[in-house]
Design a protein around this motif. Structure first.
Motif, PDB file in Angstrom:
ATOM      1  N   ALA A  37     -16.131 -33.832 -36.891  1.00  0.00           N
ATOM      2  CA  ALA A  37     -16.159 -32.962 -38.066  1.00  0.00           C
ATOM      3  C   ALA A  37     -17.149 -33.488 -39.098  1.00  0.00           C
ATOM      4  N   MET A  38     -17.259 -34.818 -39.239  1.00  0.00           N
ATOM      5  CA  MET A  38     -18.216 -35.394 -40.178  1.00  0.00           C
ATOM      6  C   MET A  38     -19.638 -35.135 -39.708  1.00  0.00           C
ATOM      7  N   ARG A  39     -19.858 -35.146 -38.401  1.00  0.00           N
ATOM      8  CA  ARG A  39     -21.176 -34.806 -37.860  1.00  0.00           C
ATOM      9  C   ARG A  39     -21.542 -33.374 -38.225  1.00  0.00           C
TER      10      ARG A  39
ATOM     11  N   MET B 253     -16.419 -27.928 -43.040  1.00  0.00           N
ATOM     12  CA  MET B 253     -16.989 -27.453 -41.779  1.00  0.00           C
ATOM     13  C   MET B 253     -18.430 -26.982 -41.978  1.00  0.00           C
ATOM     14  N   GLY B 254     -18.952 -27.206 -43.171  1.00  0.00           N
ATOM     15  CA  GLY B 254     -20.327 -26.835 -43.479  1.00  0.00           C
ATOM     16  C   GLY B 254     -20.886 -27.799 -44.507  1.00  0.00           C
ATOM     17  N   HIS B 255     -21.540 -27.252 -45.497  1.00  0.00           N
ATOM     18  CA  HIS B 255     -22.195 -28.060 -46.528  1.00  0.00           C
ATOM     19  C   HIS B 255     -21.181 -28.940 -47.252  1.00  0.00           C
ATOM     20  N   GLY B 256     -21.548 -30.227 -47.431  1.00  0.00           N
ATOM     21  CA  GLY B 256     -20.688 -31.167 -48.142  1.00  0.00           C
ATOM     22  C   GLY B 256     -21.459 -31.948 -49.190  1.00  0.00           C
ATOM     23  N   ARG B 257     -20.727 -32.531 -50.105  1.00  0.00           N
ATOM     24  CA  ARG B 257     -21.337 -33.232 -51.236  1.00  0.00           C
ATOM     25  C   ARG B 257     -22.072 -34.510 -50.792  1.00  0.00           C
TER      26      ARG B 257
ATOM     27  N   SER C 134     -24.729 -29.786 -44.209  1.00  0.00           N
ATOM     28  CA  SER C 134     -25.324 -30.114 -45.508  1.00  0.00           C
ATOM     29  C   SER C 134     -26.835 -29.957 -45.476  1.00  0.00           C
ATOM     30  N   LEU C 135     -27.444 -30.299 -44.354  1.00  0.00           N
ATOM     31  CA  LEU C 135     -28.896 -30.152 -44.232  1.00  0.00           C
ATOM     32  C   LEU C 135     -29.317 -28.693 -44.323  1.00  0.00           C
ATOM     33  N   PHE C 136     -28.527 -27.800 -43.709  1.00  0.00           N
ATOM     34  CA  PHE C 136     -28.909 -26.393 -43.587  1.00  0.00           C
ATOM     35  C   PHE C 136     -28.120 -25.459 -44.515  1.00  0.00           C
ATOM     36  N   GLY C 137     -27.334 -25.995 -45.427  1.00  0.00           N
ATOM     37  CA  GLY C 137     -26.613 -25.153 -46.380  1.00  0.00           C
ATOM     38  C   GLY C 137     -25.635 -24.199 -45.721  1.00  0.00           C
ATOM     39  N   VAL C 138     -24.817 -24.715 -44.803  1.00  0.00           N
ATOM     40  CA  VAL C 138     -23.943 -23.867 -43.987  1.00  0.00           C
ATOM     41  C   VAL C 138     -22.632 -23.549 -44.706  1.00  0.00           C
ATOM     42  N   ARG C 139     -22.250 -22.285 -44.646  1.00  0.00           N
ATOM     43  CA  ARG C 139     -20.913 -21.826 -44.986  1.00  0.00           C
ATOM     44  C   ARG C 139     -20.455 -20.898 -43.859  1.00  0.00           C
ATOM     45  N   GLN C 140     -19.231 -20.431 -43.926  1.00  0.00           N
ATOM     46  CA  GLN C 140     -18.712 -19.556 -42.885  1.00  0.00           C
ATOM     47  C   GLN C 140     -18.562 -18.133 -43.415  1.00  0.00           C
ATOM     48  N   VAL C 141     -18.823 -17.169 -42.528  1.00  0.00           N
ATOM     49  CA  VAL C 141     -18.622 -15.769 -42.866  1.00  0.00           C
ATOM     50  C   VAL C 141     -17.615 -15.190 -41.876  1.00  0.00           C
TER      51      VAL C 141
END
Length: 264
Positions: free
Chosen positions: A120-122, A78-82, A128-135
């Protein structure tokens, strides 16, 4: 572009050419060679552009399961991916092979052609562009736990590779135009035909847009040890007044199955 040249392009590459030519730009495919090169050099606007197209398809395992009539499972970040990071590194080598002096704007075009969890892939591509994770944190007003997406929770493609001024995330039925505010040439790019044409329709997706208009939080001090989840959570607690913050890598799961058509 000549018709015979267009006929040799993949469908997603033809869509890129059609889009750019509708902006009044001149698109020239880069001839293939022993060294990997980008897909297009584009003229007709100031510095011009180099564009590389990367396409994401369904996994072979998912496709085989669907062909066999089995349940096909898919898991996505749901955020940054390989995948986003890997294709960006490859694209940089291709950009440099054609434009070693970086005299043009470099644009990465991500074509999402997945049947499984395309939305979800979008989100994974943009994450991945913005280094997203969830808090996840405790909200004392609702007395419940809440979740927000967090920018730069890990170094993303834009932060790692400021040479890439923008990326288009193309899902087939819509485009997300993402601008890299880490890029040294972003100010001039924002005056370009490419950028201004998107801006007339919808504000480009940027770190500023995501935080101001879409509820994202962000790591404000990039010197924080982002490989240490405890240090990262403590930073976000101080920056946003959060309680009990935990940083996570949440994932989306889906299951699909092809249903045989009735003979009636």
């Amino acid at each position: 572009m000549a018709n015979e040249q267009a006929d040799t392009l993949l469908p997603e590459e033809q869509e890129v050419v059609r889009f750019l030519e509708e902006l009044g730009l001149q698109v020239r495919p880069v001839p293939t060679s022993a060294s990997k090169t980008p897909d297009f050099v584009v003229d007709g606007d100031a510095r011009g552009y180099v564009v590389e197209v990367k396409t994401r398809f369904d996994s072979e395992e998912w496709a085989r399961a669907m062909d066999c009539g089995s349940v096909a499972y898919q898991e996505r970040s749901m955020g940054h991916g390989r995948w986003g990071e890997d294709v960006a590194r490859g694209a940089l080598k291709q950009f440099r092979a054609t434009d070693a002096e970086h005299s043009r704007w470099w644009v990465l075009w991500l074509a999402i052609r997945c049947k499984a969890s395309a939305e979800a892939m979008r989100e994974e591509a943009i994450g991945s562009l913005f280094g997203v994770r969830q808090v996840v944190y405790y909200d004392p007003h609702s007395k419940k736990h809440a979740m927000r997406n967090c920018l730069f929770a890990k170094p993303g493609v834009f932060e790692r590779h400021p040479e890439i001024v923008a990326s288009v995330v193309d899902c087939g039925d819509g485009l997300a135009f993402c601008v890299n505010e880490f890029a040294a040439d972003v100010s001039s790019f924002q005056e370009s035909v490419f950028c201004s044409s998107f801006a007339r329709i919808h504000p480009p997706t940027s770190a500023t847009d995501l935080t101001e208009n879409h509820g994202f939080c962000r790591v404000r001090r990039l010197s924080v040890n982002r490989s240490d989840d405890s240090a990262l959570a403590a930073h976000l607690q101080r920056a946003y007044g959060l309680e009990g913050a935990i940083v996570l890598d949440m994932r989306a799961h889906s299951a699909s199955m092809a249903v045989p058509r009735s003979k009636d």
